[in-house]
Structures are given as structure tokens and as C-alpha cells.
Scaffold this motif. Structure first.
Motif, PDB file in Angstrom:
ATOM      1  N   ALA A  41       3.281   7.337  -7.075  1.00 52.45           N
ATOM      2  CA  ALA A  41       2.916   6.631  -5.846  1.00 52.45           C
ATOM      3  C   ALA A  41       1.423   6.689  -5.592  1.00 52.45           C
ATOM      4  CB  ALA A  41       3.656   7.222  -4.657  1.00 52.45           C
ATOM      5  N   LEU A  46      12.074   6.729  -5.674  1.00 55.24           N
ATOM      6  CA  LEU A  46      10.865   6.011  -6.045  1.00 55.24           C
ATOM      7  C   LEU A  46      10.670   6.022  -7.558  1.00 55.24           C
ATOM      8  CD1 LEU A  46       8.342   4.463  -5.193  1.00 55.24           C
ATOM      9  CD2 LEU A  46       7.179   6.663  -4.882  1.00 55.24           C
ATOM     10  N   ASN A 104      10.398   2.710  -9.974  1.00 49.70           N
ATOM     11  CA  ASN A 104       9.250   2.524 -10.856  1.00 49.70           C
ATOM     12  C   ASN A 104       9.665   2.434 -12.321  1.00 49.70           C
ATOM     13  OD1 ASN A 104       6.865   2.335  -9.299  1.00 49.70           O
ATOM     14  ND2 ASN A 104       6.955   4.512  -8.831  1.00 49.70           N
ATOM     15  N   PRO A 154       4.283   0.412  -6.002  1.00 49.42           N
ATOM     16  CA  PRO A 154       4.392   1.387  -4.915  1.00 49.42           C
ATOM     17  C   PRO A 154       3.328   1.082  -3.859  1.00 49.42           C
ATOM     18  CG  PRO A 154       4.094   2.478  -7.042  1.00 49.42           C
ATOM     19  CD  PRO A 154       3.819   1.037  -7.253  1.00 49.42           C
ATOM     20  N   HIS A 186       7.721   1.306  -1.545  1.00 52.10           N
ATOM     21  CA  HIS A 186       7.616   0.432  -2.691  1.00 52.10           C
ATOM     22  C   HIS A 186       7.849  -0.992  -2.214  1.00 52.10           C
ATOM     23  CE1 HIS A 186       8.413  -1.508  -6.568  1.00 52.10           C
ATOM     24  NE2 HIS A 186       7.899  -0.444  -7.166  1.00 52.10           N
TER      25      HIS A 186
END
Length: 553
Positions: A16, A372, A376, A395, A404
């Protein structure tokens, strides 16, 4: 659904700290500005609130919950051990006997009072849901809607569902048959983090009104919402000991709950659900499981494309895609694909991200580092293998550590994880089809079967397509809310998406043991009036033929 027993909320992620390396260009999704004087976590989750909500929750240790918006700790909570779970079941069993003896009308009245209290004090629980899950206020309000609809339904209909029912007996008029419904006893419930109000108390309401007690393990990160619901239901008249809550690590506390429940209710991942089913089966107790999904939306050639694009935004990105019935596969008739995508991409890019405890944002945060990282991984792997990002793909650490952007992928194929694995995040893949037969075949090409969606201006045509889809619920011209909100009808999954149903008669009958009481009157089920065995057999054979001719069932 992502595993509710194994995830821990670990804040912060290196992924992130930088944009995804997917070649995405263009403007970022806008950020919704918080209103002046907006409340903060410190305003809502006070020491007094935590002390009040956790009063009576057994735990010899301490654990913590965190806020996805900021990564900060929300509360210290009591952590239960297997011994604490055993003690909770003992308390629940003692209380359940008295509760089961309470007339069903009085039990139902508790649900109706709870309904009114939730609507009156909804801002309290909306704050907690947002702080614990990271979702927007509008998406949090979906939980208020779902819980109050269920409370009203079972509050009004429980008496009809549970009353003794007469059936035609073996010998009409001579055999009086009554079907009774008894509570199972103490239900063990494991509730997930993504809908902490609806999937905790919402699922427990029919168990309570059927006369059961409940020992519930909510996810630690969203336990405050379940504890708030318990406090309000007690205020509405539920005896305190009838609802026990235990908090702790899923692999520790979860099996202890399953080990002692007279029935088990689980919402979570397919992997963990299989283990729950095996553990329950070994004890010969029933279970209901709502598990994962890879849900499809079909946009037919005659669909209203503006409405379908708006519906796709709701279906794919509500609660940042962290709901088991969200849309992750989007199939569009090739004749309208470009026109639909133009509308869908524009709406998606315009979505406002936000974290304020107020209405206004279109999408909130993911709940954890694990979520997350999954998003990703799916996006970046797809791009590396040739998929194209039409919107999002990055993100947004500038908004919060776990945000995100809502993401649309085109050109996704089977070697990519996002094609077959449940992402459980704000990512949807777009595919094109030539005709309805191909669309149905593609939509059904998954072991999951939870929810699906069909869009067409022709209702009969859409319903015909819906009937061919192998999912427990199908929505026509809506993503998921129409079927889920219709609480008189059953909701659940086929295939790897689970066992059993919530809502409707099946949603309350699963928490009961049916009993048949057959009263034989005047004549026995045996030779009588001086008949020998052969004469009795001949008499019964003639009677059976007559009953068929008279159309007895």
C-alpha cells in the motif's frame, strides 16, 4: 468468503506504500471530503462503551480490535479459551430450558421490539460497523435494513411457522397425525467480519424465536458490533444468558464452539466450512454453511445499459467487494459490450472513496492487510499475464492504509488467479459472449453456486435464463439485494457455496427438531374384527387402491 476463523487484522502493508505496478494511468478515484464536525473513533468507542458491551463476556486473556480506516487499535476485548466456551455453553443450556418454555408469541414480541430499537438507535451501530469493517455508511445501512426485515418477518411469522401442523394419517380419520417443532437446544454460531450486524444477530434471530439459546463467536475485529446487538436484544426482552458471546482466535475458539453446539451455523470460507461440516457430522449434529462464491452477472443484448452499469457498480463494489454475494465475473453480450463498458467504466472512475462516519462516500476500505494483498496479487498477476485495467488497479494509501480503487479488468483468462479464485475485494473481470447458451455455460463453469444476476428489458426472458443458472439466488435487474432482501424466500448456496438456507421457512426450521405424533384411534394397525392375516392383507390392499382412486395423498 475469506476465512473468518484464520485471518488476523495486521495493519500496514508495503504494497500500500506505492501504486500497483500495473501500468495504470489516468486520474485517481476522487476522495469524499468528511463533513465538518465528523465523529472519530475516539468519540464512538469509549472506555465506558467497551466496558458496558463486554460485561459478562468470559475471557481469561485479552485481545484487540483495530480500525481499517487508520490502522489504530479500537478496543481491548476479553479473549476466551476452550474452557470459557464450555462454561458459556453450560450457562446457555440452563437458560434455554426456561426460554423454550416461553410461549412463542412472547418470544416473537422480543424480535418486534428489537426491530424498533434498531431503527431508533441505528446511528450507534452504523458508527461501529464503519469503524470495524471500513465500509461506507450507506453500505453499513444495508445491514440495518437486513436485520430489521428479518426481525419483522420472524416476529410476525414465527407463530405460524412453529405451530403444530395436522397431516393425513396412515388410515384417514382413524390415524390423527400432528407435526411438532422443538428447539434444537444451544446453537453454536461462527459469524464473519464482513457483515458483523446482519451475519451475527440477523442469523441468530430465527434461532432465538424458535426457542434456542446461542453461543456465538464473532470475528475479533468486529466483535463490538455483535456485542452491541446483544445488548439491544437483551433490552428488547431476551434473557441475558440465552445469548453467550465468546471472542478469540478462530482455530482455538471455533472448534470449541462446533464441538458443543446442538446445531452449528457457519459463514466463512469453503475450506474452513468443510472442516466445520466434518466436525459436526462426526457428532451427528446438523449444520448450515454459507461459503464462498465467484458470482456472475449477465448483461443480455436487450438490457437497459445505463441501469445495468449502475447495477454493476452496486453489485461489484458494495462494501469494497467484501461480501460473499458480490459480482466478480461480468458477462456482456458482445453486441453491446463496448457501449456497456463505456458507461460502467465512467461510473467506476467517478466513485468517491472515503472514511468519514457520515453518508457521502461511494466505497470504503478493505478490512485487513490480507485482503489488500489478495486484491493486489490478483490484479498484478492478471496484468502480467495480459489483462488490461479499464479502471482502478491501484492501492490508495493517501486515503487510508487499506484502501484500493474499484477495479475493472478486461482480457482475463483461466491461468490467472482472478479468473477462478474468489477475490473478495473491489475487482470485477469482464467477458464477452455470443448468445445466451454460451453465457449460461460460462456462468455455470465454476464449483461455486451462491448468487448471480441477469439484466434484460424482457422480464420473462431474464427469468428463463435465471432458471438455468446453478446458484441459490438469482437477481433480475439487480445485483444481489433483491433476492437477499426477500426474507420470505430461502437464501443459500449450491455446490461449493454451502449447505442449508437462511430466511423463510427453511431459515427457522433448521433450528428445530421435527417430531411426528401419530394417534391411532378405534382400530389398530393390525388384523381386527376376527380377520386372519390373509384377510387383513386383502382388506388393506383394497383400501390402498380405494385411497388412490379417491386421490388421497
Amino acid at each position: 468468503m475469506t476465512d473468518t476463523q484464520e485471518k488476523r487484522h495486521t495493519q500496514g502493508t508495503a504494497a500500500a506504500d506505492a501504486e500497483a505496478t500495473d501500468g495504470t494511468t489516468g486520474a485517481r478515484n476522487p476522495v469524499a471530503a468528511p463533513p465538518a464536525g465528523a465523529r472519530t473513533a475516539a468519540d464512538v468507542v469509549t472506555a465506558d462503551l467497551v466496558a458496558r458491551l463486554t460485561r459478562g463476556v468470559a475471557g481469561s486473556g485479552t485481545t484487540s480490535s483495530h480500525c481499517p480506516f487508520t490502522g489504530e487499535k479500537l478496543a481491548d476485548l476479553p479473549e476466551s479459551t476452550p474452557e470459557d466456551v464450555a462454561a458459556a455453553f453450560d450457562r446457555a443450556r440452563e437458560a434455554q430450558r426456561t426460554w423454550a418454555a416461553t410461549p412463542v408469541g412472547r418470544r416473537a414480541a422480543v424480535l418486534l421490539r428489537f426491530h424498533d430499537l434498531v431503527l431508533k438507535r441505528q446511528d450507534e451501530v452504523l458508527d461501529l460497523i464503519q469503524l470495524e469493517t471500513g465500509k461506507t455508511r450507506l453500505h453499513a445501512h444495508e445491514e440495518v435494513q437486513a436485520v430489521t426485515v428479518a426481525a419483522r418477518h420472524y416476529g410476525r411469522k414465527a407463530g405460524a411457522y412453529l405451530r403444530p401442523k395436522r397431516h393425513t394419517g396412515a388410515i384417514p380419520t382413524l390415524t390423527k397425525v400432528t407435526e411438532l417443532r422443538h428447539p434444537r437446544g444451544v446453537v453454536g454460531q461462527i459469524a464473519p467480519w464482513n457483515y458483523p450486524f446482519e451475519l451475527s444477530v440477523g442469523d441468530a434471530l430465527p434461532a432465538f424465536v424458535a426457542g434456542n439459546a446461542v453461543v456465538m463467536k464473532p470475528d475479533t475485529e468486529t466483535a463490538l458490533t455483535a456485542l452491541w446487538a446483544r445488548e439491544l436484544l437483551i433490552e428488547a426482552g431476551l434473557p441475558e444468558a440465552v445469548w453467550q458471546i465468546v471472542i478469540g482466535e478462530g482455530p482455538v475458539v471455533g472448534p470449541a464452539v462446533v464441538e458443543r453446539g446442538d446445531y452449528v451455523s457457519f459463514t466463512g470460507s469453503t475450506k474452513t466450512g468443510r472442516g466445520v461440516a466434518q466436525q459436526a457430522a462426526a457428532r451427528l449434529v446438523g449444520c448450515s454453511l454459507e461459503l464462498g462464491g465467484k458470482n456472475a452477472m449477465l448483461v443480455l443484448a436487450d438490457a437497459d445499459l445505463d441501469k445495468a452499469a449502475a447495477g454493476a457498480v452496486r453489485g461489484a463494489f458494495s462494501s469494497a467487494g467484501q461480501l460473499c454475494i458480490s459480482i466478480e465475473r461480468l458477462y456482456v453480450d458482445e453486441s453491446v459490450a463496448d457501449a456497456f463498458l463505456e458507461r460502467f467504466v465512467a461510473r467506476t472512475k467517478a466513485m468517491r472513496l472515503g472514511s468519514a462516519l457520515a453518508y457521502g462516500a461511494d466505497m470504503g476500505s478493505l478490512v485487513s492487510k490480507q485482503q489488500l494483498e489478495t486484491v493486489n496479487r490478483h490484479v498484478q498477476q492478471a496484468v502480467a499475464k495480459g489483462a488490461k485495467v479499464l479502471a482502478g488497479g491501484r492501492p490508495r494509501p493517501d486515503v487510508g492504509p487499506l484502501f484500493h480503487e474499484p477495479t475493472i479488468l478486461d482480457g482475463v483468462d483461466s491461468p490467472m488467479a482472478v479468473c477462478t479464485e474468489e477475490t473478495f475485494g473491489p475487482v470485477v473481470s469482464v467477458y464477452r459472449f455470443k448468445d445466451e447458451d454460451e453465457a449460461v455455460e460460462l456462468a455455470n463453469a465454476t464449483p461455486y453456486g451462491l448468487n448471480s444476476s441477469v439484466w434484460s428489458r424482457n422480464g420473462r426472458r431474464a427469468r428463463d435464463v435465471a432458471a438455468r443458472l446453478r446458484t441459490g439466488t438469482v437477481n433480475v435487474n439487480e445485483g444481489y439485494a433483491a433476492a437477499y432482501g426477500s426474507v420470505q424466500a430461502p437464501m443459500g448456496g449450491m455446490g461449493d457455496s454451502g449447505l442449508g438456507r437462511r430466511h423463510g421457512s427453511e431459515g427457522i426450521f433448521k433450528f428445530t427438531e421435527p417430531q411426528t405424533v401419530a394417534h391411532q384411534r378405534l382400530l389398530p394397525m393390525a388384523p381386527s374384527f376376527g380377520m386372519d392375516d390373509g384377510q387383513y392383507a386383502a382388506f388393506m390392499s383394497r383400501s390402498l387402491k380405494a385411497l388412490k382412486a379417491l386421490r388421497f395423498r
